[in-house]
Design an enzyme around this catalytic site. Structure first.
Site, PDB file in Angstrom:
ATOM      1  N   SER A  32       5.252  14.261  -7.004  1.00 50.90           N
ATOM      2  CA  SER A  32       6.739  14.763  -6.758  1.00 50.90           C
ATOM      3  C   SER A  32       7.426  15.492  -8.203  1.00 50.90           C
ATOM      4  O   SER A  32       6.742  15.174  -8.173  1.00 50.90           O
ATOM      5  CB  SER A  32       7.896  13.931  -6.005  1.00 50.90           C
ATOM      6  N   GLY A  35       7.815  13.729 -11.564  1.00 47.84           N
ATOM      7  CA  GLY A  35       7.087  12.630 -11.732  1.00 47.84           C
ATOM      8  C   GLY A  35       5.943  12.565 -12.262  1.00 47.84           C
ATOM      9  O   GLY A  35       5.884  14.051 -13.015  1.00 47.84           O
ATOM     10  N   GLY A  37       2.630  12.504 -12.382  1.00 48.48           N
ATOM     11  CA  GLY A  37       1.664  12.828 -11.057  1.00 48.48           C
ATOM     12  C   GLY A  37       2.234  14.485 -11.219  1.00 48.48           C
ATOM     13  O   GLY A  37       1.120  15.113 -11.420  1.00 48.48           O
ATOM     14  N   ASP A  83      -0.329   8.987   2.514  1.00 50.95           N
ATOM     15  CA  ASP A  83       0.892   7.747   2.561  1.00 50.95           C
ATOM     16  C   ASP A  83      -0.310   6.443   2.397  1.00 50.95           C
ATOM     17  O   ASP A  83      -1.020   5.942   3.192  1.00 50.95           O
ATOM     18  CB  ASP A  83       1.194   7.968   4.430  1.00 50.95           C
ATOM     19  N   LEU A  84       0.229   6.469   1.199  1.00 48.31           N
ATOM     20  CA  LEU A  84      -0.635   5.346   0.642  1.00 48.31           C
ATOM     21  C   LEU A  84      -0.202   3.611   1.374  1.00 48.31           C
ATOM     22  O   LEU A  84      -0.918   2.740   1.337  1.00 48.31           O
ATOM     23  CB  LEU A  84      -0.969   5.284  -0.604  1.00 48.31           C
ATOM     24  N   ASN A 110      -1.751   8.233  -9.620  1.00 51.58           N
ATOM     25  CA  ASN A 110      -0.607   7.985 -10.144  1.00 51.58           C
ATOM     26  C   ASN A 110       0.472   7.235  -9.324  1.00 51.58           C
ATOM     27  O   ASN A 110       1.488   6.755  -9.865  1.00 51.58           O
ATOM     28  CB  ASN A 110      -0.531   9.320 -10.805  1.00 51.58           C
ATOM     29  N   SER A 160       0.443  -0.492 -15.308  1.00 46.02           N
ATOM     30  CA  SER A 160       1.897  -0.268 -15.982  1.00 46.02           C
ATOM     31  C   SER A 160       2.145  -1.520 -17.423  1.00 46.02           C
ATOM     32  O   SER A 160       1.297  -2.157 -17.060  1.00 46.02           O
ATOM     33  CB  SER A 160       3.465  -0.476 -15.263  1.00 46.02           C
ATOM     34  N   TYR A 181      10.112 -13.620  -2.063  1.00 48.05           N
ATOM     35  CA  TYR A 181      10.027 -12.499  -2.593  1.00 48.05           C
ATOM     36  C   TYR A 181      10.897 -12.422  -3.667  1.00 48.05           C
ATOM     37  O   TYR A 181      11.892 -12.564  -4.263  1.00 48.05           O
ATOM     38  CB  TYR A 181      10.418 -11.332  -1.086  1.00 48.05           C
TER      39      TYR A 181
HETATM   40  N1  LIG Z   1       8.349   5.748 -15.176  1.00 46.72           N
HETATM   41  C1  LIG Z   1       7.328   4.663 -15.880  1.00 46.72           C
HETATM   42  O1  LIG Z   1       8.446   4.107 -17.197  1.00 46.72           O
HETATM   43  C2  LIG Z   1       6.628   4.332 -15.956  1.00 46.72           C
HETATM   44  C3  LIG Z   1       6.322   3.045 -17.005  1.00 46.72           C
HETATM   45  C4  LIG Z   1       4.397   2.807 -16.408  1.00 46.72           C
HETATM   46  C5  LIG Z   1       3.879   3.130 -15.073  1.00 46.72           C
HETATM   47  N2  LIG Z   1       4.769   3.734 -14.452  1.00 46.72           N
HETATM   48  C6  LIG Z   1       3.576   4.306 -12.863  1.00 46.72           C
HETATM   49  O2  LIG Z   1       3.712   5.190 -13.194  1.00 46.72           O
HETATM   50  C7  LIG Z   1       3.188   5.798 -12.395  1.00 46.72           C
HETATM   51  C8  LIG Z   1       4.038   7.509 -11.864  1.00 46.72           C
HETATM   52  O3  LIG Z   1       5.762   7.212 -11.952  1.00 46.72           O
HETATM   53  P1  LIG Z   1       6.702   7.695 -12.513  1.00 46.72           P
HETATM   54  O4  LIG Z   1       7.437   6.819 -12.520  1.00 46.72           O
HETATM   55  O5  LIG Z   1       6.248   9.565 -12.255  1.00 46.72           O
HETATM   56  O6  LIG Z   1       7.491   7.776 -10.192  1.00 46.72           O
HETATM   57  P2  LIG Z   1       7.852   9.136  -9.570  1.00 46.72           P
HETATM   58  O7  LIG Z   1       8.679   9.733  -9.974  1.00 46.72           O
HETATM   59  O8  LIG Z   1       8.674   7.919  -8.831  1.00 46.72           O
HETATM   60  O9  LIG Z   1       6.642   9.311  -8.975  1.00 46.72           O
HETATM   61  C9  LIG Z   1       5.638   8.249  -8.068  1.00 46.72           C
HETATM   62  C10 LIG Z   1       4.788   8.739  -7.140  1.00 46.72           C
HETATM   63  O10 LIG Z   1       4.402   8.117  -6.103  1.00 46.72           O
HETATM   64  C11 LIG Z   1       4.756   8.234  -5.209  1.00 46.72           C
HETATM   65  N3  LIG Z   1       4.573   8.092  -3.532  1.00 46.72           N
HETATM   66  C12 LIG Z   1       5.321   6.572  -3.428  1.00 46.72           C
HETATM   67  N4  LIG Z   1       4.556   5.701  -2.602  1.00 46.72           N
HETATM   68  C13 LIG Z   1       3.523   6.280  -2.420  1.00 46.72           C
HETATM   69  C14 LIG Z   1       2.846   6.445  -1.487  1.00 46.72           C
HETATM   70  N5  LIG Z   1       3.192   5.339  -0.071  1.00 46.72           N
HETATM   71  N6  LIG Z   1       2.081   7.570  -0.193  1.00 46.72           N
HETATM   72  C15 LIG Z   1       1.987   8.068  -1.625  1.00 46.72           C
HETATM   73  N7  LIG Z   1       2.073   8.739  -2.324  1.00 46.72           N
HETATM   74  C16 LIG Z   1       3.597   7.603  -2.781  1.00 46.72           C
HETATM   75  C17 LIG Z   1       6.283   9.115  -4.495  1.00 46.72           C
HETATM   76  O11 LIG Z   1       6.354  10.003  -4.231  1.00 46.72           O
HETATM   77  P3  LIG Z   1       7.951  10.141  -3.104  1.00 46.72           P
HETATM   78  O12 LIG Z   1       8.751  11.253  -3.978  1.00 46.72           O
HETATM   79  O13 LIG Z   1       7.845  10.175  -1.706  1.00 46.72           O
HETATM   80  O14 LIG Z   1       8.585   8.035  -2.858  1.00 46.72           O
HETATM   81  C18 LIG Z   1       5.788   9.817  -6.272  1.00 46.72           C
HETATM   82  O15 LIG Z   1       5.316  11.627  -5.863  1.00 46.72           O
HETATM   83  C19 LIG Z   1       3.484   4.951 -10.884  1.00 46.72           C
HETATM   84  O16 LIG Z   1       2.805   4.166 -10.829  1.00 46.72           O
HETATM   85  C20 LIG Z   1       4.171   4.231 -12.539  1.00 46.72           C
HETATM   86  O17 LIG Z   1       4.126   2.623 -11.841  1.00 46.72           O
HETATM   87  C21 LIG Z   1       5.822   4.919 -14.855  1.00 46.72           C
END
Ligand SMILES: NC(=O)c1ccc[n+]([C@@H]2O[C@H](COP(=O)([O-])OP(=O)(O)OC[C@H]3O[C@@H](n4cnc5c(N)ncnc54)[C@H](OP(=O)(O)O)[C@@H]3O)[C@@H](O)[C@H]2O)c1
Length: 314
Positions: A32, A35, A37, A83-84, A110, A160, A181
């Site tokens: 998206s 992010g 990815g 969709d994961l 990612n 992470s 939870y």
């Molecule tokens: N940003 C940080 O500070 C940070 C730090 C450590 C690790 N990370 C890791 O880095 C990765 C990327 O994160 P980001 O920061 O770039 O966040 P992000 O912009 O929210 O990206 C997350 C992506 O995952 C997708 N996603 C979520 N649920 C999904 C599902 N069920 N099926 C398919 N796609 C799904 C989202 O799609 P939608 O747009 O449709 O929701 C979005 O494209 C994540 O795994 C996160 O845990 C991030």
């Protein structure tokens, strides 16, 4: 040992490995706009990879594809709806990948969610565990024949530093059906599972593929959309109440993706398959022991097979 550091970006690391990126087919999940990815996919396209943009929303995939094509006119992009959080949807996407011609050289898992309110997926699993680990476990396992067609396949799993917040709760990964939870324990569990997945993949596919888990670095992205004022209070060492980062830990998105590129293309770390990377360096020793223990990794593999109802023998 990796020559890169916190000042590196996906683009600067990619430039060094441009000859390794060119012509490779790489799947990136969670692309998206805004992010890690999307930026990873952009840099891959810039250096001539064939990029499979995988995400749950076709309109967001298309928005990212359009942005990439504006910068890289010759970008070779494919869209994959994935969709994961639904095993049926993961199986459908994997079937599509298995029909592609040619190998998959790299998959970068990612996609992820963080700190979401309690939710159960269609498969009856807690959402963060299901999306961040179980869905990717199933996807990578199902597309394995395509990865093994590559002469040097790599798997990059996005974990992470948040994995420190919790181990895999083998006796209660569903938090008593939500009754107990805790969204941060649940994020920790899911990201611990990601590292353990890497440990066991390395063990099972020794000599056949190389795998790393990665802490990509903290950057403010859409991942933070579930954060509440209470969450920012809880993490007040790191954030102001308005969600802006405190101190100098925050990275740009480009800095965040640098470690993905090291994990995916740096030949100097090949012998450390199964390891965990942070700030572009091998950091397995710095990961929580609950995330790197080999017996726990095997146990999680078996649990994951049970949760998806399929065994994946090598
Ligand atoms: N940003 C940080 O500070 C940070 C730090 C450590 C690790 N990370 C890791 O880095 C990765 C990327 O994160 P980001 O920061 O770039 O966040 P992000 O912009 O929210 O990206 C997350 C992506 O995952 C997708 N996603 C979520 N649920 C999904 C599902 N069920 N099926 C398919 N796609 C799904 C989202 O799609 P939608 O747009 O449709 O929701 C979005 O494209 C994540 O795994 C996160 O845990 C991030």
């Amino acid at each position: 040992m990796s020559a890169f550091d916190i000042n590196s970006t996906g683009e600067s690391v990619g430039k060094v490995f441009a000859d390794k990126i060119k012509g490779k087919t790489v799947i990136v999940t969670g692309v998206s706009p805004g992010g890690f990815g999307a930026d990873t996919a952009r840099v891959l396209a810039l250096y001539g990879a064939k990029v499979v943009l995988a995400g749950r929303s076709l309109s967001k995939i298309k928005a990212t594809a359009d942005a990439i094509k504006k910068e890289v006119l010759a970008a070779d992009l494919k869209e994959l709806v994935l969709d994961l959080s639904s095993q049926k949807a993961v199986r459908k996407a994997a079937e599509e990948v298995l029909k592609y011609s040619g190998p998959i050289d790299v998959v970068i898992t990612n996609a992820g969610v963080m700190g979401t309110p309690y939710e159960k997926t269609v498969d009856g699993l807690e959402l963060q565990f299901a999306s961040n680990h179980v869905g990717h476990f199933l996807f990578v396992s199902l597309i394995m024949p395509k990865l093994l067609e590559s002469s040097a396949p790599r798997v990059v799993l996005s974990s992470s530093v948040g994995h420190f917040w919790g181990p895999v709760r083998f006796d209660d990964y569903g938090f008593e059906d939500g009754k107990s939870y805790d969204k941060w324990l649940a994020y920790g569990q899911s990201k611990t599972a990601v590292i353990l997945h890497g440990v066991e993949l390395a063990e099972r596919y020794k000599g056949k593929l190389v795998v790393f888990s990665v802490h990509p670095g903290g950057a403010i992205t859409n991942l933070f959309s579930s954060m509440t004022k209470e969450d920012y209070e809880k993490f007040s060492d790191f954030y102001n109440l308005d969600g802006t980062p405190k101190g100098d830990w925050a990275r740009s998105i480009g800095q965040g993706t640098a470690t993905y590129f090291v994990a995916a293309f740096d030949p100097s770390i090949t012998d450390h398959s199964g390891g965990y990377l942070s700030d572009c360096k091998l950091a397995t020793e710095q990961a929580a022991p609950h995330a790197t223990d080999k017996e726990t990794a095997k146990k999680l593999w078996e649990l994951s097979e049970k949760l998806v109802g399929q065994k994946f023998d090598v």
